[in-house]
Design an enzyme around this catalytic site. Structure first.
Site, PDB file in Angstrom:
ATOM      1  N   ALA A 109      16.007   1.035 -28.752  1.00 40.06           N
ATOM      2  CA  ALA A 109      16.209   1.397 -30.219  1.00 40.06           C
ATOM      3  C   ALA A 109      15.514   0.348 -31.276  1.00 40.06           C
ATOM      4  CB  ALA A 109      17.220   1.747 -30.915  1.00 40.06           C
ATOM      5  N   ASP A 110      15.556  -0.809 -30.715  1.00 43.98           N
ATOM      6  CA  ASP A 110      15.105  -2.183 -31.808  1.00 43.98           C
ATOM      7  C   ASP A 110      14.178  -3.084 -30.922  1.00 43.98           C
ATOM      8  OD1 ASP A 110      14.591  -3.555 -33.829  1.00 43.98           O
ATOM      9  OD2 ASP A 110      16.642  -4.477 -33.864  1.00 43.98           O
ATOM     10  N   LEU A 111      13.232  -2.568 -30.237  1.00 43.15           N
ATOM     11  CA  LEU A 111      12.297  -3.599 -29.588  1.00 43.15           C
ATOM     12  C   LEU A 111      11.540  -4.539 -30.277  1.00 43.15           C
ATOM     13  CD1 LEU A 111      11.289  -4.340 -26.706  1.00 43.15           C
ATOM     14  CD2 LEU A 111       9.247  -2.743 -27.051  1.00 43.15           C
TER      15      LEU A 111
END
Length: 243
Positions: free
Chosen positions: A169-171
């Protein structure tokens, strides 16, 4: 070692843990003050997430407290709406990390997860094994150590997760860990398994690109960034995604 998922419930909340790692995990494990009193708290960082390095009976671990970011944080802080145990942030991340391990992908080894009920809301924590001798991709970049070869390694890493249908979700550059022997993805809060598709895979890559640019990866100009960093990353990503 096979995962042995166990759940401990009481009036406060519930703990999900791997009994193959530790046969018993109590609420004290999730309290930095407990580890401080045991002289087993190595470091504690503030900011979003409140991360602490703790020395547990199963080795050095990372204790992370879930906390919202952005504008919502001012209103909700570390509270999340209760929708049932299986929908809590720590339990879903615990199970995703278990699946990542089963797939043989390099992610944090999960130890335990906990939620504590507060009426219509809950607070949450997660414990994973610490990955030793690691620096983040962001630290590597800021130290001037990110070159085409390392960029290729990052591309291969991301492709392995994408090929397995693991969506992060938060690369960003802070969630890629680099050790002398291996690269890892960390912090899978809100991540999930998805059917592989170019739409979300490319969106993931663009998020990573924005993170690198925000950290100054294009300080020598965007053309240099494209040639030295981004194109090698995409090349290895493509070769690994569809070998």
């Amino acid at each position: 070692m096979m995962m042995q998922e166990r759940t401990y419930k009481d009036a406060v909340g519930a703990i999900l843990f791997d009994a193959a790692v530790s046969p018993q995990v109590g609420h004290a494990w999730f309290a930095p003050d407990y580890w401080r009193e045991c002289n087993a708290l190595r470091t504690q960082a503030g900011g979003r997430g409140g991360v602490a390095i703790i020395v547990t009976p199963v080795g050095e671990c990372v204790l992370r407290h879930y906390r919202r970011g952005g504008l919502v944080a001012a209103l909700m802080g570390d509270r999340y709406l209760w929708l049932g145990a299986d929908h809590t942030r720590p339990f879903t991340e615990f199970r995703l990390l278990s699946e990542i391990a089963r797939l043989g992908l390099p992610g944090p080894a999960v130890v335990a997860a906990r939620y504590v009920r507060h009426g219509l809301f809950y607070g949450a924590d997660l414990i994973t094994r610490r990955i030793a001798n690691a620096q983040t991709l962001a630290e590597c970049l800021l130290a001037g150590q990110l070159d085409g070869e390392r960029a290729e390694e990052v591309g291969a890493l991301v492709a392995r997760f994408h090929r397995a249908g693991v969506w992060h979700a938060d690369l960003n550059a802070h969630n890629v860990l680099m050790t002398p022997d291996e690269l890892y993805l960390i912090d899978f809060d809100r991540g999930r398994l998805r059917t592989p598709a170019a739409s979300w895979q490319q969106a993931n890559l663009q998020r990573l690109r924005r993170s690198l640019l925000k950290l100054g990866a294009a300080s020598q100009g965007e053309a240099a960034f494209e040639k030295v960093i981004w194109q090698p990353l995409l090349y290895r990503y493509g070769r690994t995604l569809t070998p």
